[in-house]
Write a protein that holds these residues in place. Structure first.
Motif, mmCIF file in Angstrom:
data_model
loop_
_atom_site.group_PDB
_atom_site.id
_atom_site.type_symbol
_atom_site.label_atom_id
_atom_site.label_comp_id
_atom_site.label_asym_id
_atom_site.label_seq_id
_atom_site.Cartn_x
_atom_site.Cartn_y
_atom_site.Cartn_z
ATOM 1 N N ASP A 59 0.587 -3.187 -2.328
ATOM 2 C CA ASP A 59 -0.743 -2.571 -2.357
ATOM 3 C C ASP A 59 -0.892 -1.324 -1.508
ATOM 4 O O ASP A 59 -1.782 -0.498 -1.767
ATOM 5 C CB ASP A 59 -1.793 -3.597 -1.886
ATOM 6 C CG ASP A 59 -1.913 -4.776 -2.827
ATOM 7 O OD1 ASP A 59 -1.381 -4.699 -3.949
ATOM 8 O OD2 ASP A 59 -2.549 -5.782 -2.428
ATOM 9 N N TRP A 60 -0.031 -1.151 -0.495
ATOM 10 C CA TRP A 60 -0.305 -0.112 0.490
ATOM 11 C C TRP A 60 0.834 0.852 0.770
ATOM 12 O O TRP A 60 0.582 1.970 1.232
ATOM 13 C CB TRP A 60 -0.719 -0.771 1.828
ATOM 14 C CG TRP A 60 -1.912 -1.646 1.710
ATOM 15 C CD1 TRP A 60 -1.931 -3.007 1.558
ATOM 16 C CD2 TRP A 60 -3.281 -1.233 1.711
ATOM 17 N NE1 TRP A 60 -3.215 -3.469 1.465
ATOM 18 C CE2 TRP A 60 -4.079 -2.397 1.564
ATOM 19 C CE3 TRP A 60 -3.922 -0.006 1.836
ATOM 20 C CZ2 TRP A 60 -5.461 -2.360 1.532
ATOM 21 C CZ3 TRP A 60 -5.296 0.048 1.808
ATOM 22 C CH2 TRP A 60 -6.064 -1.119 1.657
ATOM 23 N N TRP A 61 2.067 0.476 0.534
ATOM 24 C CA TRP A 61 3.201 1.262 1.015
ATOM 25 C C TRP A 61 3.504 2.476 0.127
ATOM 26 O O TRP A 61 3.709 2.344 -1.076
ATOM 27 C CB TRP A 61 4.449 0.381 1.102
ATOM 28 C CG TRP A 61 5.631 1.078 1.712
ATOM 29 C CD1 TRP A 61 6.715 1.572 1.067
ATOM 30 C CD2 TRP A 61 5.833 1.369 3.097
ATOM 31 N NE1 TRP A 61 7.588 2.136 1.952
ATOM 32 C CE2 TRP A 61 7.066 2.033 3.210
ATOM 33 C CE3 TRP A 61 5.084 1.124 4.259
ATOM 34 C CZ2 TRP A 61 7.582 2.458 4.439
ATOM 35 C CZ3 TRP A 61 5.593 1.551 5.474
ATOM 36 C CH2 TRP A 61 6.819 2.201 5.556
ATOM 37 N N GLY A 62 3.539 3.658 0.733
ATOM 38 C CA GLY A 62 3.959 4.876 0.034
ATOM 39 C C GLY A 62 3.095 5.257 -1.140
ATOM 40 O O GLY A 62 3.601 5.798 -2.134
ATOM 41 N N LYS A 63 1.801 5.021 -1.044
ATOM 42 C CA LYS A 63 0.892 5.311 -2.158
ATOM 43 C C LYS A 63 0.519 6.803 -2.174
ATOM 44 O O LYS A 63 0.052 7.333 -1.171
ATOM 45 C CB LYS A 63 -0.366 4.456 -2.059
ATOM 46 C CG LYS A 63 -0.104 2.958 -2.112
ATOM 47 C CD LYS A 63 0.591 2.569 -3.408
ATOM 48 C CE LYS A 63 0.873 1.077 -3.446
ATOM 49 N NZ LYS A 63 1.618 0.688 -4.677
ATOM 50 N N PRO A 64 0.708 7.471 -3.334
ATOM 51 C CA PRO A 64 0.383 8.900 -3.403
ATOM 52 C C PRO A 64 -1.116 9.137 -3.522
ATOM 53 O O PRO A 64 -1.870 8.278 -3.980
ATOM 54 C CB PRO A 64 1.106 9.352 -4.672
ATOM 55 C CG PRO A 64 1.166 8.118 -5.527
ATOM 56 C CD PRO A 64 1.297 6.955 -4.572
ATOM 57 N N ALA A 65 -1.524 10.295 -3.074
ATOM 58 C CA ALA A 65 -2.921 10.725 -3.207
ATOM 59 C C ALA A 65 -2.922 12.231 -3.438
ATOM 60 O O ALA A 65 -1.913 12.914 -3.249
ATOM 61 C CB ALA A 65 -3.725 10.370 -1.957
ATOM 62 N N SER A 76 -4.320 21.832 -5.992
ATOM 63 C CA SER A 76 -4.367 20.654 -5.126
ATOM 64 C C SER A 76 -2.982 20.405 -4.538
ATOM 65 O O SER A 76 -1.999 20.997 -4.982
ATOM 66 C CB SER A 76 -4.827 19.430 -5.920
ATOM 67 O OG SER A 76 -3.908 19.168 -6.982
ATOM 68 N N ILE A 77 -2.923 19.535 -3.540
ATOM 69 C CA ILE A 77 -1.640 19.121 -2.983
ATOM 70 C C ILE A 77 -1.559 17.602 -3.026
ATOM 71 O O ILE A 77 -2.566 16.907 -2.901
ATOM 72 C CB ILE A 77 -1.458 19.610 -1.533
ATOM 73 C CG1 ILE A 77 -2.593 19.109 -0.629
ATOM 74 C CG2 ILE A 77 -1.352 21.124 -1.478
ATOM 75 C CD1 ILE A 77 -2.358 19.404 0.833
ATOM 76 N N GLU A 78 -0.352 17.113 -3.256
ATOM 77 C CA GLU A 78 -0.122 15.680 -3.276
ATOM 78 C C GLU A 78 0.555 15.248 -1.983
ATOM 79 O O GLU A 78 1.342 15.995 -1.409
ATOM 80 C CB GLU A 78 0.738 15.295 -4.481
ATOM 81 C CG GLU A 78 0.044 15.518 -5.819
ATOM 82 C CD GLU A 78 0.857 14.991 -6.985
ATOM 83 O OE1 GLU A 78 2.010 14.573 -6.753
ATOM 84 O OE2 GLU A 78 0.343 14.992 -8.119
ATOM 85 N N PHE A 79 0.225 14.055 -1.534
ATOM 86 C CA PHE A 79 0.810 13.535 -0.300
ATOM 87 C C PHE A 79 0.825 12.020 -0.357
ATOM 88 O O PHE A 79 0.194 11.408 -1.240
ATOM 89 C CB PHE A 79 0.004 14.013 0.913
ATOM 90 C CG PHE A 79 -1.430 13.550 0.925
ATOM 91 C CD1 PHE A 79 -1.806 12.418 1.639
ATOM 92 C CD2 PHE A 79 -2.407 14.248 0.212
ATOM 93 C CE1 PHE A 79 -3.124 11.981 1.639
ATOM 94 C CE2 PHE A 79 -3.725 13.824 0.207
ATOM 95 C CZ PHE A 79 -4.084 12.698 0.931
ATOM 96 N N LEU A 80 1.559 11.421 0.550
ATOM 97 C CA LEU A 80 1.600 9.967 0.663
ATOM 98 C C LEU A 80 0.612 9.532 1.733
ATOM 99 O O LEU A 80 0.620 10.059 2.843
ATOM 100 C CB LEU A 80 3.012 9.494 1.023
ATOM 101 C CG LEU A 80 4.089 9.815 -0.007
ATOM 102 C CD1 LEU A 80 5.452 9.330 0.487
ATOM 103 C CD2 LEU A 80 3.765 9.192 -1.365
ATOM 104 N N GLN A 81 -0.224 8.569 1.397
ATOM 105 C CA GLN A 81 -1.287 8.157 2.308
ATOM 106 C C GLN A 81 -0.746 7.386 3.518
ATOM 107 O O GLN A 81 0.144 6.553 3.391
ATOM 108 C CB GLN A 81 -2.284 7.265 1.578
ATOM 109 C CG GLN A 81 -3.010 7.951 0.436
ATOM 110 C CD GLN A 81 -3.985 7.026 -0.233
ATOM 111 O OE1 GLN A 81 -5.089 6.790 0.260
ATOM 112 N NE2 GLN A 81 -3.593 6.490 -1.382
ATOM 113 N N SER A 82 -1.310 7.703 4.669
ATOM 114 C CA SER A 82 -1.004 6.931 5.869
ATOM 115 C C SER A 82 -1.505 5.504 5.700
ATOM 116 O O SER A 82 -2.394 5.225 4.887
ATOM 117 C CB SER A 82 -1.677 7.562 7.088
ATOM 118 O OG SER A 82 -1.238 8.877 7.283
#
Length: 269
Positions: A59-65, A76-82
């Protein structure tokens, strides 16, 4: 008197999105039993049930946003959520995992995991530091308790410096150190030694420690680097900071003069 807090941080320039790394990081906490988190979130408030390692990875690990750029720039820019973790029961703590920015061509934004907790003497935090450094292929790691005497001493040291440039450099070093950060983005210097500090083999490759003499602490070889312990027990940071400070000064003298941002110990100044 406030209970002492312990801060543990590992930093890496490697990609650690592999779920196997999440398994290693969280399994280390669960192995200590009293460090198992109970809440998780991508941001404050940290209020979602943890549910175990497998659910955490799913559910939480390495999820893109995606984040829209400011008006007028477009795109826009894509990143991995903390990911943020929390434990409400004793010992209470919060932790944050930040992924390295793959869009930075200099790899100047490292990934990291940091945990801040009420210090519990029965917990072996050194095991956590070692396991995290190995799992992340870390470049730096630190474990430290910030005594009131140390924090107040740095403020007195700031006031004693004669030039604004010296004050600015020490001020940055103090802020980086208290925040648990490593490597100044300006010159690559490390803010300071914690009670235990992991430094990678790459950073140590041109340093000789043959002339250090007899040190009070210990040095442990781990994969990819060494862990430098100022003293034998982390409790010395609060039980006898004066002695700890002198021991840290002796250990820092083994490194090049420009290796640390904080060059003086407040107790010796």
């Amino acid at each position: 008197m406030a209970k002492p807090k312990i801060k543990l941080r590992c930093e890496t320039r490697s990609d650690f999105t592999d779920p196997a790394i999440a398994l290693a990081l969280l399994s280390c906490l669960e192995a200590q039993s009293s460090l198992t988190p109970d809440k998780v979130s991508h941001s404050e408030p940290i209020d979602q049930p943890y549910g175990g390692v497998e659910k955490f990875i799913q559910d939480w690990w390495g999820k893109p946003a995606k984040m829209l750029l400011q008006s007028g720039q477009g795109g826009s820019i894509e990143f991995l959520q903390s990911v943020m973790l929390k434990r409400s029961k004793r010992p209470a703590y919060w932790a944050k995992i930040e992924f390295r920015d793959p869009n930075d061509p200099r790899h100047g934004v490292p990934g990291s995991i940091m945990l801040e907790s009420i210090w519990e003497p029965k917990i072996d935090y050194m095991v956590v530091l070692k396991d995290w450094c190995e799992a992340l292929n870390a470049s730096f790691g630190s474990l430290h308790i910030f005594a009131d005497e140390e924090v107040n001493g740095y403020h007195r040291l700031l006031e004693s410096l004669p030039t604004e440039d010296e004050k600015d450099e020490l001020y940055r070093g103090i802020n980086f150190f208290r925040a648990g950060l490593f490597e100044s983005p300006l010159n690559g210097a490390i803010p300071n030694l914690g009670w235990a500090t992991f430094i990678s083999d790459e950073k140590l490759q041109n340093i000789s420690f043959h002339d250090c003499g007899q040190l009070e602490g210990r040095v442990e070889k781990v994969r990819h680097g060494k862990i430098f312990c100022v003293s034998h027990e982390i409790s010395s940071t609060i039980d006898d900071f004066s002695t700890f400070s002198r021991q840290r000064h002796a250990l820092k003298s083994c490194f090049p003069a420009d290796f640390f941002m904080i060059k003086d110990e407040p107790i010796l100044s």
